[in-house]
Design an enzyme around this catalytic site. Sequence first.
Site, PDB file in Angstrom:
ATOM      1  N   CYS A 228       0.863  -1.178   0.000  1.00 57.25           N
ATOM      2  CA  CYS A 228       0.000   0.000   0.000  1.00 57.25           C
ATOM      3  C   CYS A 228       0.899   1.228   0.000  1.00 57.25           C
ATOM      4  CB  CYS A 228      -0.979  -0.022   1.180  1.00 57.25           C
ATOM      5  SG  CYS A 228      -0.209  -0.091   2.810  1.00 57.25           S
ATOM      6  N   TRP A 229       0.461   2.332   0.582  1.00 58.02           N
ATOM      7  CA  TRP A 229       1.237   3.562   0.513  1.00 58.02           C
ATOM      8  C   TRP A 229       2.524   3.477   1.324  1.00 58.02           C
ATOM      9  CZ3 TRP A 229       2.754   7.568  -1.883  1.00 58.02           C
ATOM     10  CH2 TRP A 229       3.272   8.682  -1.229  1.00 58.02           C
TER      11      TRP A 229
END
Length: 352
Positions: free
Chosen positions: A93-94
């Site tokens: 993810c981020w």
Amino acid sequence: MKHLLVSLDKLHDFDEIIDVRSPLEYADDHIPGAINAPVLSNEERVQVGTLYRQASPFEASRLGAALVARNIAQHLETRFADRPQGWRPLIYCWRGGKRSGSMTLMFNMIGWRARQLDGGYKSYRSATLQALATLPAALHCVVLVGPTGSGKTRLLNALAQAGAQTLDLEQLASHRGSLLGALPGVAQPSQKHFDTLLAARLRALDASQPVFVEAESRKIGAVELPPALLQAMHEGVCVNVASTREDRAAFLQQDYAQLFENPEWLKAQLQRMLGLHSREVIQGWQQMVDDGRRIDLARELIDRHYDPAYARSSHAQYQGLSQALPMPFRPNDADVVEQAHGLLSALECKTR
């Protein structure tokens, strides 16, 4: 969970790479080859973020957990329903936080050997910027220099067919580089995704062999080239690609065929040149579009726009121009690849 984390250097050890960020984040940039299986939609991500700021982190986490669980369940029933028991996905993810951690944990509970990318996309972005800052310094660039329409792109393609190592920046940028270089119906990549594509190409180059590349300004359309690459190009050996005015006009017609097939779009692009040219000149060019006078428009653009712009451009920064190797190149010649072989031989003699 720490035993489920892997570093960026293990990227190629997995069967599949899964980006669980929202579709908008994925569209902006992603690891090449990664598929998007968002655990929060664009709207859900905004909803959770707003709740976090305006209410409490606890309420946001509770809502986020419910949404993530629901979306992971949907992915399991659809996209990942046919994955075998021994499947090994890498999930990110981020920042390598809760979004990718939730899917990684769930997949391992099922029996898949899933792992989470330590640092998430941010670690990949940092590695991309590092590559763009360091890799170009080792390149031996041979830069194809010449005004718009001289045949540089065709020569670059011919060099690739002849076995040379090439870097096609305009292909990566989805733009031809000039003011009329936008491709109808084709969006340019974001700056981040262009960086990703360019870094991947730089990593694939053999620094012990010359790299042929077209001369470019700092920007290709809306995306910028990294300073380190521009410096390597400015310091490279230059090849002066020359064509007659008539050949260039014919060449522009071929290059801009898509534009001529979209007359209203082309006229809108010409309108953007207002300020560089008078309203009367722009209207005259637009009338040529309406009249189907393609060759006349091409000649006008060469004489009144491209050549004056080229004379003022940053191409003068290319130091290799002082040692340029003349290479008359006619884009309508039958065997461009044969010319490319001749150029390779000439360059070999020059560097001995």
